[in-house]
Scaffold this motif. Structure first.
Motif, PDB file in Angstrom:
ATOM      1  N   GLU A  78      65.254  42.582  28.289  1.00 12.23           N
ATOM      2  CA  GLU A  78      65.151  42.854  26.850  1.00 12.23           C
ATOM      3  C   GLU A  78      64.985  41.569  26.048  1.00 12.23           C
ATOM      4  O   GLU A  78      64.260  41.530  25.060  1.00 12.23           O
ATOM      5  CB  GLU A  78      66.395  43.604  26.355  1.00 12.23           C
ATOM      6  N   LEU A  79      65.681  40.508  26.485  1.00 12.64           N
ATOM      7  CA  LEU A  79      65.676  39.259  25.728  1.00 12.64           C
ATOM      8  C   LEU A  79      64.590  38.284  26.169  1.00 12.64           C
ATOM      9  O   LEU A  79      64.299  37.308  25.478  1.00 12.64           O
ATOM     10  CB  LEU A  79      67.047  38.578  25.841  1.00 12.64           C
ATOM     11  N   ASP A  97      92.308  32.343  18.682  1.00 12.94           N
ATOM     12  CA  ASP A  97      92.670  33.569  17.973  1.00 12.94           C
ATOM     13  C   ASP A  97      91.947  34.730  18.660  1.00 12.94           C
ATOM     14  O   ASP A  97      90.722  34.723  18.762  1.00 12.94           O
ATOM     15  CB  ASP A  97      92.253  33.488  16.503  1.00 12.94           C
ATOM     16  N   PRO A  98      92.681  35.720  19.165  1.00 15.07           N
ATOM     17  CA  PRO A  98      92.041  36.787  19.943  1.00 15.07           C
ATOM     18  C   PRO A  98      91.017  37.598  19.171  1.00 15.07           C
ATOM     19  O   PRO A  98      90.154  38.241  19.775  1.00 15.07           O
ATOM     20  CB  PRO A  98      93.223  37.660  20.389  1.00 15.07           C
ATOM     21  N   LEU A  99      91.083  37.565  17.852  1.00 18.32           N
ATOM     22  CA  LEU A  99      90.102  38.281  17.046  1.00 18.32           C
ATOM     23  C   LEU A  99      89.127  37.330  16.350  1.00 18.32           C
ATOM     24  O   LEU A  99      87.915  37.462  16.478  1.00 18.32           O
ATOM     25  CB  LEU A  99      90.799  39.138  15.984  1.00 18.32           C
ATOM     26  N   GLU A 100      89.672  36.343  15.647  1.00 14.66           N
ATOM     27  CA  GLU A 100      88.836  35.522  14.769  1.00 14.66           C
ATOM     28  C   GLU A 100      88.098  34.394  15.476  1.00 14.66           C
ATOM     29  O   GLU A 100      87.215  33.775  14.882  1.00 14.66           O
ATOM     30  CB  GLU A 100      89.695  34.948  13.643  1.00 14.66           C
ATOM     31  N   SER A 101      88.424  34.119  16.738  1.00 15.63           N
ATOM     32  CA  SER A 101      87.697  33.081  17.464  1.00 15.63           C
ATOM     33  C   SER A 101      86.370  33.585  18.027  1.00 15.63           C
ATOM     34  O   SER A 101      85.615  32.819  18.622  1.00 15.63           O
ATOM     35  CB  SER A 101      88.552  32.536  18.622  1.00 15.63           C
ATOM     36  N   PHE A 102      86.085  34.868  17.819  1.00 15.90           N
ATOM     37  CA  PHE A 102      84.891  35.460  18.420  1.00 15.90           C
ATOM     38  C   PHE A 102      84.087  36.251  17.399  1.00 15.90           C
ATOM     39  O   PHE A 102      84.618  36.777  16.431  1.00 15.90           O
ATOM     40  CB  PHE A 102      85.289  36.387  19.574  1.00 15.90           C
ATOM     41  N   ASP A 103      82.791  36.304  17.639  1.00 13.43           N
ATOM     42  CA  ASP A 103      81.924  37.267  16.967  1.00 13.43           C
ATOM     43  C   ASP A 103      81.684  38.389  17.967  1.00 13.43           C
ATOM     44  O   ASP A 103      81.248  38.136  19.099  1.00 13.43           O
ATOM     45  CB  ASP A 103      80.593  36.623  16.549  1.00 13.43           C
ATOM     46  N   TRP A 104      81.954  39.596  17.545  1.00 14.55           N
ATOM     47  CA  TRP A 104      81.914  40.739  18.446  1.00 14.55           C
ATOM     48  C   TRP A 104      80.543  41.383  18.408  1.00 14.55           C
ATOM     49  O   TRP A 104      80.009  41.662  17.330  1.00 14.55           O
ATOM     50  CB  TRP A 104      83.019  41.721  18.067  1.00 14.55           C
ATOM     51  N   VAL A 105      79.957  41.608  19.574  1.00 11.58           N
ATOM     52  CA  VAL A 105      78.590  42.133  19.655  1.00 11.58           C
ATOM     53  C   VAL A 105      78.595  43.647  19.823  1.00 11.58           C
ATOM     54  O   VAL A 105      78.080  44.373  18.972  1.00 11.58           O
ATOM     55  CB  VAL A 105      77.819  41.460  20.815  1.00 11.58           C
ATOM     56  N   SER A 106      79.178  44.125  20.919  1.00  3.87           N
ATOM     57  CA  SER A 106      79.258  45.573  21.137  1.00  3.87           C
ATOM     58  C   SER A 106      80.180  45.881  22.303  1.00  3.87           C
ATOM     59  O   SER A 106      80.250  45.130  23.281  1.00  3.87           O
ATOM     60  CB  SER A 106      77.875  46.163  21.444  1.00  3.87           C
ATOM     61  N   VAL A 107      80.870  47.002  22.192  1.00  6.88           N
ATOM     62  CA  VAL A 107      81.551  47.572  23.356  1.00  6.88           C
ATOM     63  C   VAL A 107      80.488  47.959  24.372  1.00  6.88           C
ATOM     64  O   VAL A 107      79.386  48.394  24.010  1.00  6.88           O
ATOM     65  CB  VAL A 107      82.386  48.811  22.946  1.00  6.88           C
ATOM     66  N   VAL A 108      80.792  47.767  25.647  1.00  6.52           N
ATOM     67  CA  VAL A 108      79.884  48.186  26.724  1.00  6.52           C
ATOM     68  C   VAL A 108      80.353  49.508  27.304  1.00  6.52           C
ATOM     69  O   VAL A 108      79.612  50.485  27.336  1.00  6.52           O
ATOM     70  CB  VAL A 108      79.806  47.104  27.825  1.00  6.52           C
ATOM     71  N   HIS A 122      72.815  42.370  19.557  1.00 10.77           N
ATOM     72  CA  HIS A 122      73.328  43.738  19.421  1.00 10.77           C
ATOM     73  C   HIS A 122      72.236  44.764  19.723  1.00 10.77           C
ATOM     74  O   HIS A 122      72.447  45.721  20.479  1.00 10.77           O
ATOM     75  CB  HIS A 122      73.879  43.954  18.012  1.00 10.77           C
ATOM     76  N   GLU A 123      71.071  44.554  19.145  1.00 10.93           N
ATOM     77  CA  GLU A 123      69.970  45.502  19.366  1.00 10.93           C
ATOM     78  C   GLU A 123      69.576  45.557  20.834  1.00 10.93           C
ATOM     79  O   GLU A 123      69.324  46.650  21.380  1.00 10.93           O
ATOM     80  CB  GLU A 123      68.772  45.109  18.510  1.00 10.93           C
ATOM     81  N   ALA A 124      69.525  44.398  21.489  1.00  9.54           N
ATOM     82  CA  ALA A 124      69.152  44.364  22.905  1.00  9.54           C
ATOM     83  C   ALA A 124      70.194  45.070  23.764  1.00  9.54           C
ATOM     84  O   ALA A 124      69.851  45.844  24.673  1.00  9.54           O
ATOM     85  CB  ALA A 124      68.984  42.915  23.367  1.00  9.54           C
ATOM     86  N   LEU A 125      71.462  44.843  23.471  1.00 11.00           N
ATOM     87  CA  LEU A 125      72.525  45.449  24.272  1.00 11.00           C
ATOM     88  C   LEU A 125      72.565  46.963  24.084  1.00 11.00           C
ATOM     89  O   LEU A 125      72.752  47.721  25.051  1.00 11.00           O
ATOM     90  CB  LEU A 125      73.874  44.829  23.908  1.00 11.00           C
ATOM     91  N   VAL A 126      72.357  47.418  22.865  1.00 10.38           N
ATOM     92  CA  VAL A 126      72.311  48.867  22.609  1.00 10.38           C
ATOM     93  C   VAL A 126      71.175  49.520  23.387  1.00 10.38           C
ATOM     94  O   VAL A 126      71.333  50.614  23.955  1.00 10.38           O
ATOM     95  CB  VAL A 126      72.188  49.143  21.099  1.00 10.38           C
ATOM     96  N   LYS A 127      70.029  48.857  23.435  1.00  8.54           N
ATOM     97  CA  LYS A 127      68.902  49.395  24.210  1.00  8.54           C
ATOM     98  C   LYS A 127      69.243  49.467  25.692  1.00  8.54           C
ATOM     99  O   LYS A 127      68.920  50.449  26.374  1.00  8.54           O
ATOM    100  CB  LYS A 127      67.654  48.523  23.994  1.00  8.54           C
ATOM    101  N   VAL A 128      69.902  48.432  26.191  1.00 12.53           N
ATOM    102  CA  VAL A 128      70.302  48.414  27.603  1.00 12.53           C
ATOM    103  C   VAL A 128      71.250  49.568  27.910  1.00 12.53           C
ATOM    104  O   VAL A 128      71.116  50.259  28.927  1.00 12.53           O
ATOM    105  CB  VAL A 128      70.968  47.062  27.949  1.00 12.53           C
ATOM    106  N   LEU A 129      72.204  49.803  27.020  1.00 17.95           N
ATOM    107  CA  LEU A 129      73.220  50.829  27.261  1.00 17.95           C
ATOM    108  C   LEU A 129      72.697  52.248  27.091  1.00 17.95           C
ATOM    109  O   LEU A 129      73.399  53.220  27.376  1.00 17.95           O
ATOM    110  CB  LEU A 129      74.421  50.601  26.338  1.00 17.95           C
ATOM    111  N   ALA A 130      71.446  52.371  26.639  1.00 11.56           N
ATOM    112  CA  ALA A 130      70.803  53.681  26.534  1.00 11.56           C
ATOM    113  C   ALA A 130      69.952  54.004  27.760  1.00 11.56           C
ATOM    114  O   ALA A 130      69.452  55.128  27.892  1.00 11.56           O
ATOM    115  CB  ALA A 130      69.949  53.747  25.282  1.00 11.56           C
ATOM    116  N   GLN A 131      69.785  53.038  28.659  1.00  7.00           N
ATOM    117  CA  GLN A 131      68.948  53.252  29.842  1.00  7.00           C
ATOM    118  C   GLN A 131      69.685  54.111  30.867  1.00  7.00           C
ATOM    119  O   GLN A 131      70.813  53.787  31.251  1.00  7.00           O
ATOM    120  CB  GLN A 131      68.563  51.903  30.448  1.00  7.00           C
ATOM    121  N   PRO A 132      69.080  55.203  31.325  1.00  8.57           N
ATOM    122  CA  PRO A 132      69.763  56.131  32.230  1.00  8.57           C
ATOM    123  C   PRO A 132      70.315  55.485  33.502  1.00  8.57           C
ATOM    124  O   PRO A 132      71.414  55.834  33.943  1.00  8.57           O
ATOM    125  CB  PRO A 132      68.661  57.150  32.566  1.00  8.57           C
ATOM    126  N   ASP A 133      69.575  54.538  34.079  1.00  4.09           N
ATOM    127  CA  ASP A 133      70.073  53.916  35.307  1.00  4.09           C
ATOM    128  C   ASP A 133      71.283  53.042  35.025  1.00  4.09           C
ATOM    129  O   ASP A 133      72.214  52.966  35.848  1.00  4.09           O
ATOM    130  CB  ASP A 133      68.973  53.101  35.994  1.00  4.09           C
TER     131      ASP A 133
END
Length: 318
Positions: free
Chosen positions: A53-54, A105-116, A263-274
């Protein structure tokens, strides 16, 4: 109006350029556990299609240590350019609840992309156990408090805290038998030396299907697709629910256009049936977030929940 539009276009130009030029070299996807473990498997399942995707290689880099915190600490200090990512797990939220101090910081040290993925745990017993269902456990535990044992892979683990939450929700008292990871928690339940265990679908499924374990309940609100015959624990203990997870994050300060591209790339990956099928084999269900902000809210809720369990159960913090 025209001036405002022109000014907005000037401000947006660098972001567009960032997105257009990203990525132009390989990306490293770090996780904090051993090669071959569940986090490693999930990371490798998404790495190849994400590379496609990338248009650049996504290289999985295991950095085991301190329950995933070694990797988190290193990634938190990495450049926020989108070339270093981390696959976080539910253990990240548990560590945040259990540890008095962390070097990030477990929350603020990161930018969150997506749950897998999101996935339940399973409450299981030896197939020869006297407990045929959750009701049997509740009746026995209330009749003889502190006589029924449950195993975990260690104090403060998701398995341990799930047992503590179960006791609180059901109004019962169990005996916690902690181990130092490994296969011992499972083996002692299989051998009848410990009564109950909370663990992942990955750990329990084969033994349930072979008839060596009996699944009493899953901790999700619905039945797990991998174990359709095992009912949700909430049917017997209203309100009881535990969701573990995996998800992708990056060092804090990711350029917005790069964050959107990821985010867009990961969402596309997580929609692939395989990919969906492969993730289900790990015990999870593909669960992409609608945005990075949604993932952050989810992780924050997980940290808050486990912090309450730790406090209410007087679990010693580390």
């Amino acid at each position: 109006m025209i001036r405002r539009q022109l000014f907005a276009a000037i401000l947006a130009a660098p972001l567009v350029a960032q997105a257009a030029g990203y990525p132009d070299r390989p990306i490293t996807l770090v996780h904090g556990f051993n090669a071959g473990g569940n986090a490693d498997v999930v990371a490798r399942i998404i790495a190849l299609p994400l590379s496609k995707e990338l248009g650049q290689s996504v290289v999985v880099d295991p950095k085991a240590g301190a329950g995933g915190n070694l990797a988190s600490g290193q990634v938190a200090k990495a450049p926020a350019d989108g070339y270093t990512l981390i696959l976080q797990t539910g253990g990240h939220a548990v560590s945040a609840a259990m540890m008095k101090k962390q070097p990030f910081d477990p929350l603020e040290s990161f930018d969150w992309v997506s749950v897998v993925t999101k996935f339940p745990l399973v409450l299981a017993v030896n197939a020869q156990s006297r407990f045929k269902n959750i009701k049997d456990v509740l009746v026995a535990a209330k009749a003889a408090p502190g006589t029924i044992s449950f195993s975990s892979v260690g104090i403060g683990s998701t398995q341990h805290l799930s047992g503590e939450l179960f006791q609180a929700a059901a109004g019962i008292e169990l005996i916690h038998i902690p181990y130092k990871g490994g296969a011992a928690p499972l083996q002692d339940v299989l051998g009848g030396r410990v009564d109950l265990m909370f663990d992942s679908v990955t750990v329990t499924r084969t033994h349930i299907e072979s008839g060596k374990l009996r699944g009493l309940g899953v901790t999700s609100t619905n039945r797990a697709p991998q174990l359709p015959s095992v009912p949700p624990m909430k049917d017997s203990v209203p309100g009881f629910e535990v969701t573990s997870w995996t998800g992708v994050a990056a060092p804090r300060g990711l350029p917005p256009a790069v964050a959107q591209r990821l985010h867009e790339a990961l969402v596309k990956v997580l929609a692939q049936p395989d990919v969906v099928k492969q993730l289900e084999a790990t015990g999870g269900v593909a669960s992409p977030s609608s945005s990075g902000a949604e993932m952050k809210t989810f992780v924050q809720a997980q940290v808050s929940r486990w912090s309450k369990v730790v406090k209410d159960a007087n679990v010693p913090m580390q």
